[in-house]
Design a protein around this motif. Structure first.
Motif, PDB file in Angstrom:
ATOM      1  N   ASN A  92     -30.714  11.878  -1.931  1.00 24.97           N
ATOM      2  CA  ASN A  92     -31.053  10.930  -2.992  1.00 24.97           C
ATOM      3  C   ASN A  92     -31.957  11.560  -4.051  1.00 24.97           C
ATOM      4  OD1 ASN A  92     -30.075   7.959  -2.506  1.00 24.97           O
ATOM      5  ND2 ASN A  92     -30.557   8.786  -0.492  1.00 24.97           N
ATOM      6  N   LEU A  93     -32.839  12.469  -3.639  1.00 20.19           N
ATOM      7  CA  LEU A  93     -33.676  13.175  -4.625  1.00 20.19           C
ATOM      8  C   LEU A  93     -32.805  14.045  -5.530  1.00 20.19           C
ATOM      9  CD1 LEU A  93     -36.464  13.868  -5.739  1.00 20.19           C
ATOM     10  CD2 LEU A  93     -36.632  15.661  -4.000  1.00 20.19           C
ATOM     11  N   LEU A  94     -31.787  14.684  -4.941  1.00 23.12           N
ATOM     12  CA  LEU A  94     -30.859  15.501  -5.745  1.00 23.12           C
ATOM     13  C   LEU A  94     -30.095  14.622  -6.731  1.00 23.12           C
ATOM     14  CD1 LEU A  94     -29.552  18.260  -6.271  1.00 23.12           C
ATOM     15  CD2 LEU A  94     -27.879  17.708  -4.486  1.00 23.12           C
ATOM     16  N   ILE A  95     -29.624  13.464  -6.270  1.00 24.83           N
ATOM     17  CA  ILE A  95     -28.905  12.539  -7.167  1.00 24.83           C
ATOM     18  C   ILE A  95     -29.814  12.096  -8.314  1.00 24.83           C
ATOM     19  CG2 ILE A  95     -27.915  10.211  -7.334  1.00 24.83           C
ATOM     20  CD1 ILE A  95     -26.892  10.618  -4.433  1.00 24.83           C
ATOM     21  N   ALA A  96     -31.050  11.714  -7.965  1.00 22.04           N
ATOM     22  CA  ALA A  96     -32.000  11.251  -8.980  1.00 22.04           C
ATOM     23  C   ALA A  96     -32.307  12.347  -9.984  1.00 22.04           C
ATOM     24  CB  ALA A  96     -33.293  10.783  -8.307  1.00 22.04           C
ATOM     25  N   THR A  97     -32.453  13.582  -9.493  1.00 19.96           N
ATOM     26  CA  THR A  97     -32.762  14.712 -10.379  1.00 19.96           C
ATOM     27  C   THR A  97     -31.616  14.984 -11.338  1.00 19.96           C
ATOM     28  OG1 THR A  97     -34.174  15.698  -8.661  1.00 19.96           O
ATOM     29  CG2 THR A  97     -33.422  17.147 -10.442  1.00 19.96           C
ATOM     30  N   LEU A  98     -30.390  14.996 -10.816  1.00 18.46           N
ATOM     31  CA  LEU A  98     -29.214  15.275 -11.661  1.00 18.46           C
ATOM     32  C   LEU A  98     -28.996  14.174 -12.699  1.00 18.46           C
ATOM     33  CD1 LEU A  98     -26.709  16.658  -8.984  1.00 18.46           C
ATOM     34  CD2 LEU A  98     -27.989  17.956 -10.698  1.00 18.46           C
ATOM     35  N   VAL A  99     -29.157  12.913 -12.280  1.00 12.69           N
ATOM     36  CA  VAL A  99     -29.007  11.801 -13.227  1.00 12.69           C
ATOM     37  C   VAL A  99     -30.065  11.884 -14.316  1.00 12.69           C
ATOM     38  CG1 VAL A  99     -29.236   9.292 -13.484  1.00 12.69           C
ATOM     39  CG2 VAL A  99     -27.870  10.232 -11.619  1.00 12.69           C
ATOM     40  N   SER A 100     -31.302  12.205 -13.930  1.00 13.29           N
ATOM     41  CA  SER A 100     -32.396  12.322 -14.902  1.00 13.29           C
ATOM     42  C   SER A 100     -32.125  13.441 -15.900  1.00 13.29           C
ATOM     43  CB  SER A 100     -33.718  12.584 -14.170  1.00 13.29           C
ATOM     44  OG  SER A 100     -34.020  11.545 -13.278  1.00 13.29           O
ATOM     45  N   LEU A 101     -31.665  14.590 -15.390  1.00 13.29           N
ATOM     46  CA  LEU A 101     -31.347  15.714 -16.285  1.00 13.29           C
ATOM     47  C   LEU A 101     -30.215  15.344 -17.242  1.00 13.29           C
ATOM     48  CD1 LEU A 101     -31.539  18.805 -13.882  1.00 13.29           C
ATOM     49  CD2 LEU A 101     -33.034  18.337 -15.838  1.00 13.29           C
ATOM     50  N   LEU A 102     -29.206  14.652 -16.728  1.00 15.16           N
ATOM     51  CA  LEU A 102     -28.061  14.271 -17.564  1.00 15.16           C
ATOM     52  C   LEU A 102     -28.484  13.319 -18.675  1.00 15.16           C
ATOM     53  CD1 LEU A 102     -25.003  14.276 -18.100  1.00 15.16           C
ATOM     54  CD2 LEU A 102     -24.804  12.367 -16.492  1.00 15.16           C
ATOM     55  N   VAL A 103     -29.273  12.290 -18.318  1.00 14.07           N
ATOM     56  CA  VAL A 103     -29.696  11.299 -19.319  1.00 14.07           C
ATOM     57  C   VAL A 103     -30.566  11.950 -20.389  1.00 14.07           C
ATOM     58  CG1 VAL A 103     -31.071   9.209 -19.692  1.00 14.07           C
ATOM     59  CG2 VAL A 103     -29.513   9.347 -17.745  1.00 14.07           C
ATOM     60  N   SER A 104     -31.542  12.768 -19.963  1.00 17.48           N
ATOM     61  CA  SER A 104     -32.427  13.414 -20.942  1.00 17.48           C
ATOM     62  C   SER A 104     -31.663  14.424 -21.797  1.00 17.48           C
ATOM     63  CB  SER A 104     -33.605  14.093 -20.245  1.00 17.48           C
ATOM     64  OG  SER A 104     -33.164  15.056 -19.312  1.00 17.48           O
ATOM     65  N   PHE A 105     -30.713  15.149 -21.180  1.00 12.92           N
ATOM     66  CA  PHE A 105     -29.887  16.111 -21.928  1.00 12.92           C
ATOM     67  C   PHE A 105     -29.085  15.399 -23.016  1.00 12.92           C
ATOM     68  CE2 PHE A 105     -25.530  17.820 -22.276  1.00 12.92           C
ATOM     69  CZ  PHE A 105     -25.811  19.017 -22.916  1.00 12.92           C
ATOM     70  N   LEU A 106     -28.440  14.287 -22.656  1.00 13.22           N
ATOM     71  CA  LEU A 106     -27.632  13.542 -23.636  1.00 13.22           C
ATOM     72  C   LEU A 106     -28.500  12.967 -24.750  1.00 13.22           C
ATOM     73  CD1 LEU A 106     -25.142  11.653 -21.276  1.00 13.22           C
ATOM     74  CD2 LEU A 106     -24.644  13.591 -22.790  1.00 13.22           C
ATOM     75  N   TYR A 107     -29.691  12.476 -24.383  1.00 15.24           N
ATOM     76  CA  TYR A 107     -30.563  11.905 -25.412  1.00 15.24           C
ATOM     77  C   TYR A 107     -30.957  12.977 -26.426  1.00 15.24           C
ATOM     78  CZ  TYR A 107     -34.602  10.336 -27.938  1.00 15.24           C
ATOM     79  OH  TYR A 107     -35.474  10.050 -28.962  1.00 15.24           O
ATOM     80  N   PHE A 108     -31.453  14.107 -25.940  1.00 16.71           N
ATOM     81  CA  PHE A 108     -31.925  15.146 -26.867  1.00 16.71           C
ATOM     82  C   PHE A 108     -30.770  15.819 -27.602  1.00 16.71           C
ATOM     83  CE2 PHE A 108     -35.772  14.992 -24.152  1.00 16.71           C
ATOM     84  CZ  PHE A 108     -36.706  14.813 -25.163  1.00 16.71           C
ATOM     85  N   LEU A 109     -29.574  15.812 -26.993  1.00 16.31           N
ATOM     86  CA  LEU A 109     -28.402  16.357 -27.679  1.00 16.31           C
ATOM     87  C   LEU A 109     -28.035  15.501 -28.877  1.00 16.31           C
ATOM     88  CD1 LEU A 109     -26.295  18.686 -27.289  1.00 16.31           C
ATOM     89  CD2 LEU A 109     -24.840  16.991 -26.188  1.00 16.31           C
TER      90      LEU A 109
END
Length: 430
Positions: A92-109
């Motif tokens: 679950n920590l891995l899922i949370a980390t990947l989702v967080s990276l994806l959301v922040s990546f898309l926002y800053f992109l």
């Protein structure tokens, strides 16, 4: 006396039942449905806060983040030797980390503002204080979780341990293609996770939570050995990391003290400083505005570094102006990879003003020599809109003196030639 002191520090006083605590911990591990949506929204809010450099928005995002759940779960799993809980927490920590990276990546992109603000830059490299904050913040969080009355520490822990901003900064690094930002922020996030997990493990052991019971003794022995190995894998590198960060911090403080006492207090103006802690030997590179050091002075400074506990450190003072200029420009270029929006606006305004400005110092001198009777006068350039999609620039000469027709024609022809234009308008002021 000792019994009274013990009562003050007794963690068993006000403790929730262990079964109830474990039930709460397990329920906060999973990232499904609402928890995942809350995490994604919190990451988006934190990314906006980092983007606009708003500390208040970042704090608000950390307050609503459920990110600590699986980390605390992993710490409990290590403490009670529950391998299944450990796997679930890690997943679950891995899922949370990947989702967080994806959301922040898309926002800053997608964000039009990609300048590296101070709140972002603060999360690109860890220091010893980050380790201490994560460890003691984790202790407070776990102690609060094990209480019957949860109290108010949990929001403070969410803010202090600062798990979300490094993840958002890592996403920012990916979005702009800056790998050093990405790995630096991810490194800080990993440190925070490790030390929160370790502090949780220590409190679980201190409060003597019972180990999980197995029917199969062989399986129990195997899982016990596996988790003991994982604990050592976490503790040994984390302890070394904390020590290394402490040594780096002490080195920086000693360097600053050395420069202050031996150089800047003597009136030497420092214009360039670069330290390399991980080099062998360690290196301090400096340059000064106008001071040139002799060989004897350099030797004396190198000898004095022993006094400031700067052993195995090489002092290099750059005195070659050509190489120094190139290094300073390279450093400035590296640090100014993202131009501030205000600088872009200033450049655009300057460009626009240049279209109206006449570089006419030489021209005015010639007019004074050839047409002395013209004074006083003014010469300028103005945009003339011919139609909706068409415009041009006209030159205007405004004068108040008397100018004969033949002299006016001569001036007009001369100005057209000088200014390379067909349009010169003369205006007589009263």
């Amino acid at each position: 006396m000792l019994r009274s002191i013990y009562k003050f520090f007794n963690l068993h006083d006000g403790e929730e039942t262990k079964d109830k605590v474990l039930e709460n911990v397990v329920s906060n591990i999973s990232f499904r449905g609402a928890n995942l949506w809350i995490l994604a929204c919190a990451i988006a809010v934190a990314s906006i806060g980092l983007n606009v450099n708003s500390t208040a928005v970042i704090i608000g995002a950390m307050l609503i983040s459920p990110l600590m759940g699986p980390i605390v779960g992993a710490g409990f799993a290590l403490g009670i030797y529950d391998f299944d809980l450990l796997k679930k927490s890690g997943k679950n920590l891995l899922i949370a980390t990947l989702v967080s990276l994806l959301v922040s990546f898309l926002y800053f992109l997608l964000s039009p503002f990609k300048e590296a603000q101070s709140e972002l830059l603060a999360r690109t490299s860890p220091n010893i204080y980050d380790v201490l904050i994560a460890f003691f913040g984790g202790l407070v969080g776990v102690i609060a979780i094990t209480r019957v009355e949860k109290g108010n520490p949990i929001p403070g822990v969410a803010i202090a341990t600062a798990l979300m901003p490094p993840l958002c900064t890592a996403g920012y690094g990916l979005a702009i293609g800056n790998i050093s930002y990405f790995f630096g922020a991810l490194y800080l996030y990993t440190i925070n996770c490790f030390f929160i997990c370790i502090s949780t493990f220590l409190i679980v052991k201190f409060l003597r939570y019972p180990k999980i019971k197995f029917v199969d003794p062989k399986r129990e022995s195997r899982i016990t050995r596996t988790i003991t190995f994982l604990i050592l894998v976490m503790l040994i590198p984390s302890s070394y990391l904390a020590y290394a960060l402490l040594q780096e911090r002490k080195f920086s403080q000693n360097v600053n003290t050395f420069i202050e006492n031996e150089l800047t207090r003597k009136g030497y103006t420092l214009i360039y400083e670069r330290t390399q802690f991980n080099a062998r030997p360690k290196k301090i590179e400096l340059a000064f505005l106008d001071k040139k050091f002799s060989r004897d002075e350099l030797k004396e400074l190198n000898d004095k570094m022993e006094v400031y506990k700067l052993r195995n450190t090489q002092l290099v003072i750059r005195q070659d102006s050509t190489d120094l200029k190139a290094d300073i420009l390279a450093e400035l270029s590296k640090n100014s990879a993202h131009v501030d929006e205000r600088d872009v606006m200033i450049q655009n305004l300057r460009k626009e003003l240049s279209t109206y400005k006449l570089d006419n110092d030489g021209l005015l001198k010639e007019i004074d020599l050839l047409f002395p009777e013209l004074k006083p006068y003014s010469l300028g350039k103005q945009s003339v809109y011919v139609s909706k999609d068409s415009s041009r620039f006209d030159y205007y000469l405004i004068y108040s003196s008397t100018l004969e027709d033949n002299r006016k024609r001569s001036l007009e022809n001369w100005l057209k030639e000088k200014l390379n234009t067909r349009s010169i308008r003369f205006l007589k002021s009263e």
